[in-house]
Enzyme design. Structure first.
Site, PDB file in Angstrom:
ATOM      1  N   ASN A   9      56.274  75.640  16.739  1.00 45.18           N
ATOM      2  CA  ASN A   9      54.842  76.058  16.969  1.00 45.18           C
ATOM      3  C   ASN A   9      54.750  75.695  18.496  1.00 45.18           C
ATOM      4  O   ASN A   9      54.574  74.405  18.805  1.00 45.18           O
ATOM      5  CB  ASN A   9      54.013  75.296  16.104  1.00 45.18           C
ATOM      6  CG  ASN A   9      52.462  75.331  16.387  1.00 45.18           C
ATOM      7  OD1 ASN A   9      52.137  76.086  17.445  1.00 45.18           O
ATOM      8  ND2 ASN A   9      51.673  74.370  15.889  1.00 45.18           N
ATOM      9  N   TRP A  10      54.587  76.761  19.416  1.00 44.49           N
ATOM     10  CA  TRP A  10      54.593  76.375  20.781  1.00 44.49           C
ATOM     11  C   TRP A  10      53.159  76.086  21.089  1.00 44.49           C
ATOM     12  O   TRP A  10      52.875  75.738  22.327  1.00 44.49           O
ATOM     13  CB  TRP A  10      55.055  77.873  21.416  1.00 44.49           C
ATOM     14  CG  TRP A  10      56.162  78.290  21.543  1.00 44.49           C
ATOM     15  CD1 TRP A  10      57.214  77.803  20.973  1.00 44.49           C
ATOM     16  CD2 TRP A  10      56.866  79.250  22.194  1.00 44.49           C
ATOM     17  NE1 TRP A  10      58.363  78.509  21.093  1.00 44.49           N
ATOM     18  CE2 TRP A  10      58.015  79.518  22.062  1.00 44.49           C
ATOM     19  CE3 TRP A  10      56.465  80.595  23.045  1.00 44.49           C
ATOM     20  CZ2 TRP A  10      59.123  80.324  22.497  1.00 44.49           C
ATOM     21  CZ3 TRP A  10      57.028  81.213  23.655  1.00 44.49           C
ATOM     22  CH2 TRP A  10      58.493  81.344  23.268  1.00 44.49           C
ATOM     23  N   LYS A  11      52.249  76.242  20.394  1.00 42.14           N
ATOM     24  CA  LYS A  11      50.860  75.937  20.466  1.00 42.14           C
ATOM     25  C   LYS A  11      50.363  76.615  21.722  1.00 42.14           C
ATOM     26  O   LYS A  11      50.715  77.706  21.856  1.00 42.14           O
ATOM     27  CB  LYS A  11      50.582  74.231  20.774  1.00 42.14           C
ATOM     28  CG  LYS A  11      51.222  73.494  19.464  1.00 42.14           C
ATOM     29  CD  LYS A  11      50.961  72.077  19.453  1.00 42.14           C
ATOM     30  CE  LYS A  11      51.320  71.505  17.877  1.00 42.14           C
ATOM     31  NZ  LYS A  11      50.943  70.149  17.862  1.00 42.14           N
ATOM     32  N   HIS A  93      46.179  74.811  10.658  1.00 41.46           N
ATOM     33  CA  HIS A  93      46.693  73.711  11.533  1.00 41.46           C
ATOM     34  C   HIS A  93      45.578  72.626  11.782  1.00 41.46           C
ATOM     35  O   HIS A  93      44.418  73.169  11.987  1.00 41.46           O
ATOM     36  CB  HIS A  93      47.399  74.187  12.741  1.00 41.46           C
ATOM     37  CG  HIS A  93      48.060  73.154  13.558  1.00 41.46           C
ATOM     38  ND1 HIS A  93      47.691  72.229  14.218  1.00 41.46           N
ATOM     39  CD2 HIS A  93      49.469  72.950  13.389  1.00 41.46           C
ATOM     40  CE1 HIS A  93      48.558  71.286  14.729  1.00 41.46           C
ATOM     41  NE2 HIS A  93      49.777  71.795  14.317  1.00 41.46           N
ATOM     42  N   GLU A  95      44.724  70.944  14.277  1.00 44.59           N
ATOM     43  CA  GLU A  95      44.007  71.218  15.521  1.00 44.59           C
ATOM     44  C   GLU A  95      42.885  72.464  15.343  1.00 44.59           C
ATOM     45  O   GLU A  95      41.975  72.059  16.106  1.00 44.59           O
ATOM     46  CB  GLU A  95      45.079  71.590  16.712  1.00 44.59           C
ATOM     47  CG  GLU A  95      45.928  70.392  17.058  1.00 44.59           C
ATOM     48  CD  GLU A  95      47.708  70.648  17.448  1.00 44.59           C
ATOM     49  OE1 GLU A  95      47.655  71.859  18.008  1.00 44.59           O
ATOM     50  OE2 GLU A  95      48.267  69.630  17.533  1.00 44.59           O
ATOM     51  N   GLU A 164      51.762  68.307   7.413  1.00 45.98           N
ATOM     52  CA  GLU A 164      51.735  67.684   8.940  1.00 45.98           C
ATOM     53  C   GLU A 164      50.899  66.471   8.800  1.00 45.98           C
ATOM     54  O   GLU A 164      49.707  66.784   9.035  1.00 45.98           O
ATOM     55  CB  GLU A 164      51.370  68.678   9.704  1.00 45.98           C
ATOM     56  CG  GLU A 164      52.470  69.902  10.001  1.00 45.98           C
ATOM     57  CD  GLU A 164      52.284  70.462  11.372  1.00 45.98           C
ATOM     58  OE1 GLU A 164      53.053  70.625  11.797  1.00 45.98           O
ATOM     59  OE2 GLU A 164      50.948  70.749  11.791  1.00 45.98           O
ATOM     60  N   GLY A 170      52.420  64.941  17.700  1.00 47.96           N
ATOM     61  CA  GLY A 170      52.177  64.808  19.162  1.00 47.96           C
ATOM     62  C   GLY A 170      52.239  63.286  19.353  1.00 47.96           C
ATOM     63  O   GLY A 170      51.920  63.060  20.540  1.00 47.96           O
ATOM     64  N   SER A 208      55.997  65.180  14.903  1.00 45.58           N
ATOM     65  CA  SER A 208      57.145  64.340  15.872  1.00 45.58           C
ATOM     66  C   SER A 208      58.706  64.550  15.244  1.00 45.58           C
ATOM     67  O   SER A 208      59.329  63.492  15.584  1.00 45.58           O
ATOM     68  CB  SER A 208      56.768  62.827  16.045  1.00 45.58           C
ATOM     69  OG  SER A 208      55.360  62.819  16.639  1.00 45.58           O
ATOM     70  N   GLY A 229      56.637  70.849  17.013  1.00 42.75           N
ATOM     71  CA  GLY A 229      55.788  71.237  18.139  1.00 42.75           C
ATOM     72  C   GLY A 229      56.565  70.940  19.454  1.00 42.75           C
ATOM     73  O   GLY A 229      57.241  71.883  20.029  1.00 42.75           O
ATOM     74  N   GLY A 230      56.308  69.912  19.915  1.00 41.48           N
ATOM     75  CA  GLY A 230      56.919  69.559  21.283  1.00 41.48           C
ATOM     76  C   GLY A 230      58.356  69.834  21.534  1.00 41.48           C
ATOM     77  O   GLY A 230      58.712  70.515  22.476  1.00 41.48           O
TER      78      GLY A 230
HETATM   79  P1  13P Z   1      54.786  67.564  17.402  1.00 44.00           P
HETATM   80  O1  13P Z   1      56.105  67.966  16.892  1.00 44.00           O
HETATM   81  O2  13P Z   1      54.641  67.869  18.674  1.00 44.00           O
HETATM   82  O3  13P Z   1      54.314  66.191  16.887  1.00 44.00           O
HETATM   83  O4  13P Z   1      54.008  68.606  16.553  1.00 44.00           O
HETATM   84  C1  13P Z   1      53.999  69.065  15.116  1.00 44.00           C
HETATM   85  C2  13P Z   1      52.964  69.992  15.076  1.00 44.00           C
HETATM   86  O5  13P Z   1      51.804  70.055  15.054  1.00 44.00           O
HETATM   87  C3  13P Z   1      53.709  71.560  14.623  1.00 44.00           C
HETATM   88  O6  13P Z   1      52.786  72.324  14.156  1.00 44.00           O
END
Ligand code: 13P
Length: 246
Positions: A9-11, A93, A95, A164, A170, A208, A229-230
């Site tokens: 997930n590149w966000k 998600h 967010e 999640e 994050g 994470s 994510g990251g």
């Molecule tokens: P991180 O891997 O950066 O914690 O993010 C997870 C995420 O929100 C994937 O959708």
């Protein structure tokens, strides 16, 4: 045995040059022994489709509208995503739930819109730290999943679920394998009451996940992959997680 899925997930990250380097870096080290996808911002769907054409890597988006095409300024329909060859779309998600006030019902409607266009929704559920500390984890994730199960009806078995925990996203604070497994097991039990396909469904963990913790999480019986994510923004880290899943 369920084949694992690792989805990046590149966000809201990326630019033409960085995307090209990242995708080339991932393509260059495949194949992996699992399904792999990247969920990219809308403007980059086209170049992602070109870069991944002919490979076994899949791509998707990070959201879609719950509506049919029409007068909804700023929205992107599931039908449009299907035209770009999207295999997946992330819906619900945390967010989006947090910053865009998405309700359980809206998330369910988005999942339904995606499936109607042949796109697999990756439906995210997860509790906040306050909810976990108040002992509400089970009630929260069950409520979130129940809305989607209800909306999808007999198609519920076609979605992918992602657990999640919000406090792990994050933050570098990852759920322990036991913490994650126990939530995944109860999600699968909930799915089992709704569909005969629960045993074949993928339930991903996100929050994470990194190369150094992926293997222990992915070895849990009900963890069928990761939503990353990251670490999905670094080809070497993403590939290492894909290898841990394969
Ligand atoms: P991180 O891997 O950066 O914690 O993010 C997870 C995420 O929100 C994937 O959708």
């Amino acid at each position: 045995m369920r084949r694992k899925l690792v989805a990046g997930n590149w966000k809201m990250h990326g630019n033409h040059r960085a995307n090209a380097e990242l995708l080339a870096g991932i393509i260059g080290v495949r194949p992996f022994g699992c399904d792999v996808a990247v969920c990219v911002p809308y403007p980059y769907l086209s170049e992602t489709a070109v870069a991944l054409a002919g490979s076994d890597l899949r791509w998707g988006a990070q959201d879609c509208s719950a509506h049919e095409p029409g007068a909804y300024t700023g929205e992107v329909s599931a039908a449009m995503l299907a035209e770009f060859g999207c295999r997946y779309v992330i819906v619900g998600h945390s967010e989006r739930r947090q910053y865009h006030a998405e309700t359980d019902q809206l998330v369910a409607d988005k999942a339904k819109a995606a499936l109607a266009c042949g796109i697999t929704p990756i439906v995210c559920v997860g509790e906040t730290l306050a909810q976990r500390e108040a002992g509400q984890t089970e009630a929260v994730v069950k409520r979130q999943l129940s809305a989607v199960i209800h909306a999808l009806g007999h198609c519920a078995g076609e979605m992918v679920v992602a657990y999640e925990p919000v406090w792990a996203i994050g933050t570098g604070r990852v759920a322990t394998p036991d913490q994650a497994q126990s939530v995944h097991a109860l999600l699968r039990a909930q799915l089992g009451a709704a569909t005969a396909h629960a045993g074949d469904m993928k339930i991903l963990y996100g929050g994470s996940m990194k190369p150094d913790n992926a293997a222990s999480l992915l070895s849990q019986p009900d963890i069928d992959g990761g939503l990353i994510g990251g670490a999905s923004l670094k080809a070497a880290d993403f590939a290492a997680i894909c290898r841990a899943a394969g």
